[in-house]
Structure formats: C-alpha cells, structure tokens
Design a protein around this motif. Sequence first.
Motif, PDB file in Angstrom:
ATOM      1  N   SER A   1       2.296  85.260 -76.438  1.00 40.36           N
ATOM      2  CA  SER A   1       3.678  85.212 -75.958  1.00 40.36           C
ATOM      3  C   SER A   1       4.673  85.141 -77.118  1.00 40.36           C
ATOM      4  CB  SER A   1       3.874  83.998 -75.043  1.00 40.36           C
ATOM      5  OG  SER A   1       3.113  84.116 -73.865  1.00 40.36           O
ATOM      6  N   VAL A   2       4.342  84.368 -78.140  1.00 42.02           N
ATOM      7  CA  VAL A   2       5.259  84.246 -79.270  1.00 42.02           C
ATOM      8  C   VAL A   2       5.351  85.578 -80.020  1.00 42.02           C
ATOM      9  CG1 VAL A   2       3.721  83.444 -81.140  1.00 42.02           C
ATOM     10  CG2 VAL A   2       6.017  82.542 -80.982  1.00 42.02           C
TER      11      VAL A   2
ATOM     12  N   SER B   1       7.109  88.437 -77.355  1.00 45.31           N
ATOM     13  CA  SER B   1       8.520  88.159 -77.086  1.00 45.31           C
ATOM     14  C   SER B   1       9.426  88.557 -78.239  1.00 45.31           C
ATOM     15  CB  SER B   1       8.693  86.669 -76.797  1.00 45.31           C
ATOM     16  OG  SER B   1       8.419  85.900 -77.958  1.00 45.31           O
TER      17      SER B   1
ATOM     18  N   SER C   1       9.457  86.932 -81.083  1.00 43.27           N
ATOM     19  CA  SER C   1       9.787  85.719 -81.834  1.00 43.27           C
ATOM     20  C   SER C   1       9.074  85.680 -83.186  1.00 43.27           C
ATOM     21  CB  SER C   1       9.422  84.482 -81.013  1.00 43.27           C
ATOM     22  OG  SER C   1      10.092  84.484 -79.773  1.00 43.27           O
TER      23      SER C   1
ATOM     24  N   LEU D   1      13.180  81.238 -81.224  1.00 44.43           N
ATOM     25  CA  LEU D   1      12.522  81.776 -80.038  1.00 44.43           C
ATOM     26  C   LEU D   1      13.478  82.598 -79.188  1.00 44.43           C
ATOM     27  CD1 LEU D   1      10.576  78.509 -79.135  1.00 44.43           C
ATOM     28  CD2 LEU D   1       9.602  80.598 -80.105  1.00 44.43           C
ATOM     29  N   THR D   2      12.971  83.697 -78.649  1.00 43.70           N
ATOM     30  CA  THR D   2      13.787  84.565 -77.799  1.00 43.70           C
ATOM     31  C   THR D   2      13.732  84.100 -76.347  1.00 43.70           C
ATOM     32  OG1 THR D   2      11.970  86.074 -77.288  1.00 43.70           O
ATOM     33  CG2 THR D   2      13.214  86.508 -79.313  1.00 43.70           C
TER      34      THR D   2
ATOM     35  N   GLN E   1      12.822  85.893 -73.879  1.00 45.16           N
ATOM     36  CA  GLN E   1      11.611  86.409 -73.255  1.00 45.16           C
ATOM     37  C   GLN E   1      10.418  85.491 -73.479  1.00 45.16           C
ATOM     38  OE1 GLN E   1      10.079  90.150 -74.740  1.00 45.16           O
ATOM     39  NE2 GLN E   1       8.916  90.557 -72.877  1.00 45.16           N
ATOM     40  N   PHE E   2      10.410  84.772 -74.606  1.00 45.29           N
ATOM     41  CA  PHE E   2       9.297  83.853 -74.860  1.00 45.29           C
ATOM     42  C   PHE E   2       9.119  82.881 -73.702  1.00 45.29           C
ATOM     43  CE2 PHE E   2       8.195  79.532 -76.205  1.00 45.29           C
ATOM     44  CZ  PHE E   2       6.888  79.737 -76.641  1.00 45.29           C
ATOM     45  N   TYR E   3      10.209  82.326 -73.213  1.00 47.42           N
ATOM     46  CA  TYR E   3      10.121  81.330 -72.143  1.00 47.42           C
ATOM     47  C   TYR E   3       9.627  81.952 -70.844  1.00 47.42           C
ATOM     48  CZ  TYR E   3      12.622  78.464 -75.462  1.00 47.42           C
ATOM     49  OH  TYR E   3      12.970  77.772 -76.597  1.00 47.42           O
TER      50      TYR E   3
END
Length: 399
Positions: free
Chosen positions: A45-46, A49, A51, A251-252, A254-256
Amino acid sequence: MADEVTIRVVRSFKEIASAEWGELTGASRSAPGYNPFTSFAFLSSVEESGSATAETGWMGHHLLLEEEGRLIGAIPCYLKSHSQGEYVFDHGWADAFHRAGGSYYPKLQASIPFTPATGPRLLVRQGEDVGRVQSLLAQGLEQVCRELGTSSAHVTFLPQGELPALKGAGFLQRTDQQFHFINRGYADHEAFLAELSSSKRKNLRKERRNALENGISIDWLTGSDLTEEIWDQFFRFYIDTGSRKWGRPYLTRQFYSLVGERMPDDILLVMAKRDGRYVAGAINFIGSDALYGRHWGCAEDHPFLHFEVCYHQAIDFALHRGLARVEAGAQGEHKLARGYEPVTTHSAHFIAHPGLRRAVADYLEHEQREVAQIGEYLGEHTPFRKGERQPREGEEFDG
C-alpha cells in the motif's frame, strides 16, 4: 553465498506473491509476533499509493533469498536518495562524507518507510533455520551494497535478536531511545494509575478531565468503521498538522484507502468529536501483541487533547485488548510523565568506505555510552512509585 542459495532484487511488491510473503511475516494478527508494518498489505500500500516510490526517493530494492527457487527469506529495502522519513539520523555522516569528496547517496535502507517502530527486518520463512537464514540475508545485503557501489546499507528499528547476524556481516551497531507503555497485567487504566506516585496519578486524572472539556468525546474506529468519509476527515487533520510539523507530509490520501481496504482490522483510529463533528484524530496499527501509534492531526486546538488522543486512549485500548505494550513513535520525553518507559531501540549500519567506517564507528562508540546514561537517568524518573515495581519472571527493565 552458498551455490544453491541466491539473492534476487525486485523493485516492486507487484513482483512478489502475497502468499509467499505471508509465509515470512505471518498472514494475520493471529500469528505470534505479527507486525502489521512488515505485512504485504502495508508495504504494497505504501508503494502503490505513491508514498514510497523512486519519485519520492524510496526506490524499491527488496532482497529475496531463494533456495532452489523457493523463497526462504527477505529484506524490505529501498535505494534512498535522501535521509528523510527514517527517524534514525545520519545527516551528519552524509555531510562529512560529502565534504571529504565522497557521495553518500544513494544508500540502501532496510526499513519500513516513515515508520519508527521496531519489527523484523531479516524475514525468515516459517520452519527454516532462523540463524542460518538471517546470516545469509545479512551477507546478501552487504554483497548488494558492494555490487551497487553505494556508500552504505542501514537496517533500522530491528529487534535486538537480529544484531548478531548483521554484526557478523560487518555492520556497526547503533542504539537510541523510545518510550513505550508496558502492560504488566493491569485490569484497567485505574489499575495502572494505582502504580503511580500519588502526585502523578492526580495530575494524569486531571489532565484527562481537562482534555475532554468543551464537550469533547472520543470514538474508537476500526474495521468496517473506516469508511472513505472517515479517511477524508482524518487525512485533512494529517495534512494540516503534518504540513506545519514536517513541511511536506509523506503519505498520500490513497494510502489510507488502500490500508483501510486491505487491513482494516489492524487499524485503530482514535477520533475526538465536538458538536457532532470530528476535530482531531490519531492513527494506530495493531499487532499480535502491541499497539503502534503513528501520527495525529487536528482541526482545532484544545489543551491536553493531543495527550489524550495519542497516549491515554492508546493505553486504554491496549488494556482492553490485552496487548503487551504500546509503542508511541519516535522521541518525546513528555511521554515519560504519562506512564511510558524508556526502551532501547537498535539499528545496524554497513559503511563501505574504510575511512568513513572508522569515523562512524568512533562516533557510535561514544553515542552508545551517552544513550545508556540517558536511559539510566530517565529510568529513575518514571512516574511509578519508587521501590514497588519489580520485574516479572523473564522480564528485564530496559534502560
């Protein structure tokens, strides 16, 4: 490296099978020692996204250790063009090397992006000889560093048990300090407070009351509670506070969304509400035995609300879930007064240039003595009642 064992480098988690990675890390919190940050869900994910990417200075360079085509170990690793988002500071080393005519960047960084939480870095497949695989991984990291011609390789926030393999491959040891809450079987927050000195106990109770003045209430959100609307609100807090604190948040948005979709039960949002809307929040990740506090943000400033949302509520949740500890992130001696204790953290560093290695080794020798002295001093100034706390069987006080 033995003939039948090879190190392969991949640039992206898209090149790794999630099931195979799960054999190295445990697939869920039901696995002993599960750490959410080494999970395939978090690391992919990181990356996906935007990030941690080559564009942000975190080019994936993950080491896969394979034996006869079978994945037996790995190191999440990045080729870094800067030293941001690591929390183990080597800016002074970089500056010194540049002044001497060397090029410190790029460097290899074996870590979890933007995450100062201790966890496994030399990942070993279940059922394998841990010592053997860790040694091969450490040798492989040193080998890749030399083949790339990079200045150095750094393994940060690793468990102490991984140090022997890295030191055997020529890595230097470094120590630092964090503050963790240790759950010694407290039934609830009041049972924990009962172990504090009278004045500290009184101060913390008052602090918690004051934090919730002005009609503020607290919600714990996890699992299906983590809707896109909730993430929108939390990201607004993160951007506002992060921009003031760091200049550019890592962090972006989208990461969340990605971690909320892929690992919702491993996430706890502590959200503060006033007049029917959320005004502050903190994100935590849940492991098999620990709660990891990461970052917080707010839209309104209220006295003591940061302490309540980030530290007191984390303790409440850990006690509710029966977790062994809370790791509340980097630095922050203010945590000491709130029942968090000094704990030594570890990193390991391979320096390719002999002259820079000698200088760093000399620096680390002095730094380790200073860290130990500071830890001893802080350990004597916890809020606990003096002389009444003894280590449980198998437990050692750190620092």
